[in-house]
Design an enzyme around this catalytic site. Structure first.
Site, PDB file in Angstrom:
ATOM      1  CD  GLU A  29      -2.504  -1.632   2.449  1.00 11.78           C
ATOM      2  OE1 GLU A  29      -2.100  -1.090   3.490  1.00 11.78           O
ATOM      3  OE2 GLU A  29      -3.331  -2.568   2.434  1.00 11.78           O
ATOM      4  CB  SER A  57      -6.827  -5.767  -0.472  1.00 12.23           C
ATOM      5  OG  SER A  57      -7.828  -4.943  -1.018  1.00 12.23           O
ATOM      6  CD  GLU A  58      -4.276  -4.086   5.093  1.00 12.81           C
ATOM      7  OE1 GLU A  58      -5.450  -4.510   5.161  1.00 12.81           O
ATOM      8  OE2 GLU A  58      -3.996  -2.868   5.126  1.00 12.81           O
ATOM      9  CD  GLN A  80       1.174   2.325   4.453  1.00 12.26           C
ATOM     10  OE1 GLN A  80       0.325   2.651   5.283  1.00 12.26           O
ATOM     11  NE2 GLN A  80       1.125   2.729   3.209  1.00 12.26           N
ATOM     12  CB  ILE A  85       1.072  -9.383   9.764  1.00 17.25           C
ATOM     13  CG1 ILE A  85       1.149  -9.389  11.285  1.00 17.25           C
ATOM     14  CG2 ILE A  85       2.245  -8.637   9.141  1.00 17.25           C
ATOM     15  CD1 ILE A  85       2.317 -10.229  11.815  1.00 17.25           C
ATOM     16  CG  PHE A  86      -2.837  -8.876  13.787  1.00 15.91           C
ATOM     17  CD1 PHE A  86      -1.873  -9.853  14.015  1.00 15.91           C
ATOM     18  CD2 PHE A  86      -2.857  -7.774  14.622  1.00 15.91           C
ATOM     19  CE1 PHE A  86      -0.964  -9.734  15.050  1.00 15.91           C
ATOM     20  CE2 PHE A  86      -1.957  -7.638  15.669  1.00 15.91           C
ATOM     21  CZ  PHE A  86      -1.009  -8.627  15.888  1.00 15.91           C
ATOM     22  CG  HIS A 128      -1.189   2.343  14.134  1.00 14.65           C
ATOM     23  ND1 HIS A 128      -2.488   1.922  14.161  1.00 14.65           N
ATOM     24  CD2 HIS A 128      -1.023   2.973  12.944  1.00 14.65           C
ATOM     25  CE1 HIS A 128      -3.092   2.297  13.024  1.00 14.65           C
ATOM     26  NE2 HIS A 128      -2.220   2.926  12.272  1.00 14.65           N
TER      27      HIS A 128
END
Lengths: 321, 336
Positions: A29, A57-58, A80, A85-86, A128
């Site tokens: 992204e 859209s991870e 980022q 990653i979750f 974060h």
């Protein structure tokens, strides 16, 4: 040798790999405009086919990375924020990481996950600020966390050239640090730790941005007559056990100083290994300094209360003497 | 879709469908005898989809498959000897006994893996299509998925990316109308899943997935279109599974489908209706079809025999094949 920023070293490693190998593409992204700064200007050199911006859209982009890797590319995926990653958990641990094994070695997924800012940067609260590498270690994913610009460049190159998924965690608190980095491309093999400072009284196993803090602490304690050895595994999996055991056997005292969660965290694993392999050499119990098992709170005082820091390290070292 | 079918093609479509059917019947038998460890998800009833789609592909076209994947693998050219060997957990199985029914992979013939997680193969297919685009190749990717997977978030993400990047991927939705016990009448508010393609900006179509010729002809046309236009396509094939979600479902007595409904779809059996059609059209003779049936039965018996005679892996092989680039110390055993 130049003195450059950690972030620049990372960027250089990736840029050079993309120049060397046309199969290396970066997917993520905001990689065109490069919010994180790693891929700044890449679009002008490599074009949109190799610097690929994705929608938010991870999970999907992680699957895309796997499919691209299975079919002949060598993608580097930028996340980022480490918590992204979750979203992608199934695609990371149940797909990319398992496909080779489950196919009996037929499939190969050479993909690198560049987790571009891991850990607490201050004031970003619970979603974060994580250091979620234990989740990936648990799945057997190769994982590195370089603590210096030099290590960052060499380890990222190795990660990209590795034929398996490799997660590269870049500690947010290291991105702005500087160090000597050669201009040419070089590799640091995965699974090779480093004694960042020799000492004889106590081994501090430290990771990521905490390595710098461990080194500062070691220097401060020198005057009190405590000689601290700082061991940086650099690669969390495969772990350089030999070097670790050598250090522990020499000092007989160990503190594991790691900024992931305590329960089933990286420090827990290191402590367990040491107790299994070096028990008779230990003069005192292995101690862990980790973050607390809570989401990182927003308030600055609460935030520093739960994170591992120099003060806590000094306290625990002194307690062990 | 009135292209005249050649005898060779008709017999080949028929042979492959019978092979899929007989394979699954044998699998169910072996599961019930506990000769196959665990359970499987049979493809019985859906043969026209895999056979119709894969027969329209080239060898170097790629597919991702699903938990109900045996039919896809067979139709793409998988060797049933190694498939049975895998199902029996043998060392010369497709996956050396490490994957079993839901994970058969064979990149040599374009199979990037079946998948035990519903919807998970769809973004992987899109990634493979990205490779094709970047490397300027001219093959296509087929991503098989079901009506259940159509409601997975990652499928939405994958379709959107395929569209914005103009990738050569065909999403083949095998709508067998049930996600385990949940009917599409409950899980969808639209009649046809293919309608969703509009929302992503590419074409979609719903066809009768019980009619192998319709599937084959449509796929041919769509593959050509996708190859030349580099645009994804969503092809929905309405179909039905005759078996339960998995082999032993019967004992659970879930009763989410009526006998009448199952019998209705059995009367539309893709193999029976196709053989009736090609016989009526005078394309082939009853004897030719009977010969194929016998050949397939023999082939399956030989494959099972091959698998049974194959060696089991060493238990310690469990620690192999984890990494392509190996390092000492990993993977770790769970004991010292």
């Amino acid at each position: 040798m130049r003195n450059i920023y950690y972030l620049k070293a990372v960027s250089e490693a990736l840029f050079n790999e993309m120049e060397i190998n046309p199969d290396v593409v970066v997917i993520g992204e905001d990689v065109r405009y490069s919010l994180r700064g790693i891929t700044k200007g890449f679009i002008d050199i490599f074009g949109p086919d190799r610097v690929i911006d994705t929608p938010i859209s991870e999970a999907g982009l992680t699957g895309v990375g796997t499919g691209a890797a299975l079919s002949g590319l060598r993608p580097v995926l930028e996340f980022q924020i480490c918590e992204f990653i979750f979203f992608a958990f199934d695609q990371l641990v149940d797909q990319a990481q398992k496909l080779r094994y489950m196919s009996g070695g037929k499939l190969k997924a050479p993909v690198t996950y560049l987790i571009a800012s891991s850990g607490a940067r201050g004031g970003m609260a619970g979603q974060h600020s994580d250091n979620p590498y234990p989740y990936l270690l648990h799945s057997g994913m190769k994982t590195v966390m370089p603590s210096t610009p030099y290590d960052a460049k060499g380890l990222l190159v190795s990660a990209i050239r590795d034929d398996d998924p490799v997660a590269v965690f870049l500690p947010v608190n290291s991105l702005g640090t500087k160090g000597d980095v050669p201009e040419e491309q070089y590799t640091i093999p995965l699974g090779k730790g480093e004694i960042k400072k020799e000492g004889k009284d106590i081994t501090v196993v430290s990771t990521g941005h905490l390595v710098k803090i461990a080194l500062e602490t070691a220097e401060e304690l020198e005057s009190s007559g405590i000689s601290v050895e700082v061991y940086d595994p650099r690669t969390l999996l495969p772990l350089d056990r030999e070097l670790l055991f050598k250090s522990v056997k020499k000092t007989g005292r160990v503190i594991v100083f790691d900024d992931s969660n305590r329960t089933c965290g990286f420090a827990a694993e290191v402590s367990a290994i040491i107790s299994e392999e070096c028990f008779t050499y230990l003069k005192s119990p292995v101690r862990r300094i980790t973050r607390a098992d809570v989401p990182i709170p927003f308030n600055a005082q609460m935030e520093s209360f739960v994170l591992p820091d120099k003060e806590k390290l000094i306290k625990v070292i002194l307690k062990n003497f | 879709m009135t292209e005249k079918i050649t005898k060779n093609l008709a017999l080949e479509l028929y042979r492959k469908m019978v092979l899929c059917r007989k394979f699954e019947e044998k699998v169910a038998e072996l599961v019930n005898k506990n000769e196959i460890y665990g359970t499987t998800h049979e493809y019985v009833g859906e043969e026209a989809v895999a056979v119709g789609v894969c027969s329209a592909l080239r060898n170097n076209d790629l597919i991702t498959s699903t938990h109900r994947g045996h039919g896809h693998i067979i139709s793409k050219g998988g060797d049933i000897r190694y498939m049975f060997a895998e199902l029996l957990g043998r060392v010369n199985g497709c996956n050396k006994g490490k994957g079993g029914s839901m994970h058969i992979a064979d990149p040599g013939i374009g199979i990037l893996g079946a998948n035990g997680i519903v919807g998970a193969g769809v973004p992987i297919a899109v990634g493979a299509a990205l490779t094709i685009k970047i490397k300027k190749m001219d093959n296509v990717v087929i991503s098989f998925f079901g009506d259940g997977a159509s409601n997975q978030g990652v499928v939405h993400e994958a379709m959107n990316m395929a569209s914005i990047w103009n990738l050569p991927v065909i999403f083949v939705c095998e709508n067998n109308q049930y996600a385990v016990s949940t009917s599409v009448k409950y899980s969808l508010k639209i009649e046809n899943i293919s309608e969703r393609s509009k929302a992503y900006g590419f074409e979609g179509k719903t066809i009768d997935g019980m009619d192998v010729l319709e599937v084959y002809n449509n796929t041919k046309e769509i593959v050509n279109k996708v190859r030349s236009e580099n645009k994804p396509f969503l092809l929905e094939c309405k179909t039905y599974r005759y078996s339960g979600h998995f082999t032993a479902e019967k004992i659970l007595n879930l009763n989410y489908r009526t006998e009448d409904e199952i019998n209705y779809y059995k009367s539309k059996c893709p193999i029976l209706s196709f053989s009736t059609k090609i016989l009526n059209d005078g394309i082939c003779t009853k004897k030719e079809l009977d010969d194929i049936d016998n050949l397939v039965i023999n082939q399956i018996d030989e494959a099972v025999d091959f698998a049974r005679k194959s060696k089991s892996p060493e238990p310690s092989d469990a620690l192999k094949d984890m990494y392509a680039t190996e390092y000492t110390g990993i993977p770790q055993k769970g004991w010292i």
